[in-house]
Design an enzyme around this catalytic site. Structure first.
Site, PDB file in Angstrom:
ATOM      1  N   LEU A   1       0.818  -1.217   0.000  1.00 34.33           N
ATOM      2  CA  LEU A   1       0.000   0.000   0.000  1.00 34.33           C
ATOM      3  C   LEU A   1       0.853   1.269   0.000  1.00 34.33           C
ATOM      4  O   LEU A   1       1.895   1.327   0.631  1.00 34.33           O
ATOM      5  CB  LEU A   1      -0.912   0.012   1.236  1.00 34.33           C
ATOM      6  CG  LEU A   1      -1.868  -1.173   1.374  1.00 34.33           C
ATOM      7  CD1 LEU A   1      -2.720  -1.000   2.638  1.00 34.33           C
ATOM      8  CD2 LEU A   1      -2.760  -1.331   0.149  1.00 34.33           C
TER       9      LEU A   1
ATOM     10  N   HIS B   1      -3.380   4.153  -2.637  1.00 34.37           N
ATOM     11  CA  HIS B   1      -4.403   3.241  -2.100  1.00 34.37           C
ATOM     12  C   HIS B   1      -5.158   3.908  -0.954  1.00 34.37           C
ATOM     13  O   HIS B   1      -6.369   3.733  -0.800  1.00 34.37           O
ATOM     14  CB  HIS B   1      -3.758   1.971  -1.538  1.00 34.37           C
ATOM     15  CG  HIS B   1      -3.040   1.131  -2.546  1.00 34.37           C
ATOM     16  ND1 HIS B   1      -1.667   1.037  -2.603  1.00 34.37           N
ATOM     17  CD2 HIS B   1      -3.509   0.336  -3.538  1.00 34.37           C
ATOM     18  CE1 HIS B   1      -1.324   0.214  -3.573  1.00 34.37           C
ATOM     19  NE2 HIS B   1      -2.404  -0.224  -4.162  1.00 34.37           N
TER      20      HIS B   1
ATOM     21  N   GLN C   1      -7.743   5.976 -10.971  1.00 34.86           N
ATOM     22  CA  GLN C   1      -7.692   6.419 -12.364  1.00 34.86           C
ATOM     23  C   GLN C   1      -6.320   6.155 -13.001  1.00 34.86           C
ATOM     24  O   GLN C   1      -6.187   6.185 -14.210  1.00 34.86           O
ATOM     25  CB  GLN C   1      -8.055   7.920 -12.418  1.00 34.86           C
ATOM     26  CG  GLN C   1      -7.974   8.584 -13.771  1.00 34.86           C
ATOM     27  CD  GLN C   1      -8.980   8.030 -14.787  1.00 34.86           C
ATOM     28  OE1 GLN C   1      -9.985   7.402 -14.428  1.00 34.86           O
ATOM     29  NE2 GLN C   1      -8.702   8.257 -16.062  1.00 34.86           N
TER      30      GLN C   1
END
Ligand code: PAF
Length: 269
Positions: free
Chosen positions: A24, A28, A137
């Site tokens: 992570l 995230h 995205q």
């Protein structure tokens, strides 16, 4: 996981889901922030999905710092962490395959990748039973493929897109950035800079071939170590190549190798 999800739903709780492969980073955690605004219970999965890696890709080396990930997830407000050891039975023979949006771009250079992604995401959706799921995205093609799958297969799930999180020098955050050698890391912001160059140049250029040539020349000037996998201008929704740059509807997508490390970035303009 499914029993837990059913009991949460029976109590009227809204489940917001953040699927990840761990390692992570702040990108995230931004997905978690968005999830928290859309659900009462935030579920994160950490599962390095073998079926989305090619035979010569980094599945076995993919970083798995589970304890660190668990602490980060907890500190950012994840309520439930789902960390299955294996999601595939020995005789599993069913796939979920989207046959259009996933064919070009990353799907072209990573055959079978999106079949692995759609299959595992469909399985995760059936286990976590979320009302909402959040994707980044940065993987623009992945989120487009998943939106298509959700619409085509009638999953009652709302898909949210979170903006790309970046390092101070513009490099898109990725679990793979840690693979970069120091000289490569210094050059890697060139992906972002080249996409900004393309956006600026598109105010006077509408031919994608010329724009691509100039953008790649710019990239190579900034980053001699970069080996381009693809640079494409596609429609931001259909992901089909554009004969002319359309302002407001163009997704410029870039994938670059530094040694064996493959980085992607994109911009919509
Ligand atoms: O984006 C990722 O990390 C993965 O592709 C996902 C969505 C968790 C599926 O394995």
């Amino acid at each position: 996981m499914q029993r837990k999800a059913l009991s949460l739903r029976a109590r009227g709780r809204r489940i917001a889901f953040v699927p990840t492969m761990g390692a992570l980073h702040e990108g995230h955690l931004g997905l978690v922030d968005l999830a928290r605004r859309h659900g009462d219970v935030v579920v994160m999965s950490i599962y390095v999905n073998p079926t989305q890696f090619g035979p010569r890709e980094d599945f076995s080396q993919y970083p798995r710092p589970f304890r660190r990930d668990a602490a980060l997830a907890r500190s950012r407000g994840v309520d439930l962490l789902f960390n299955p050891a294996n999601l595939y039975g020995p005789s599993a023979s069913t796939w979920v395959l989207e046959e259009k949006l996933g064919m070009g771009l990353c799907g072209g250079s990573r055959p079978g990748h999106f079949r692995g992604v759609t299959t595992v995401v469909a399985k995760l959706f059936n286990l976590v039973l979320p009302h909402t799921a959040v994707f980044g995205q940065k993987d623009a093609q992945q989120v487009a493929v998943i939106e298509r799958m959700v619409a085509d297969l009638d999953f009652p799930i709302r898909i949210l897109r979170a903006p790309i999180a970046r390092e101070k020098d513009g490099l898109a955050m990725s679990s793979r950035n840690i693979y970069l050698a120091p000289a490569e890391r210094l050059e890697a912001p060139a992906l972002r800079q080249s996409l900004l160059f393309a956006r600026k140049s598109a105010t006077r250029l509408t031919d994608p071939r010329i724009l691509k040539k100039q953008t790649l020349a710019h990239l190579h000037r900034l980053s001699p170590l970069a080996r381009v996998d693809y640079m494409e201008f596609v429609h931001f929704q259909t992901l089909q190549p554009l004969p002319r740059i359309l302002r407001g509807e163009t997704l410029a997508a870039l994938a670059v190798f530094y040694g064996k490390t493959r980085l992607i970035d994109n911009i919509i303009f």
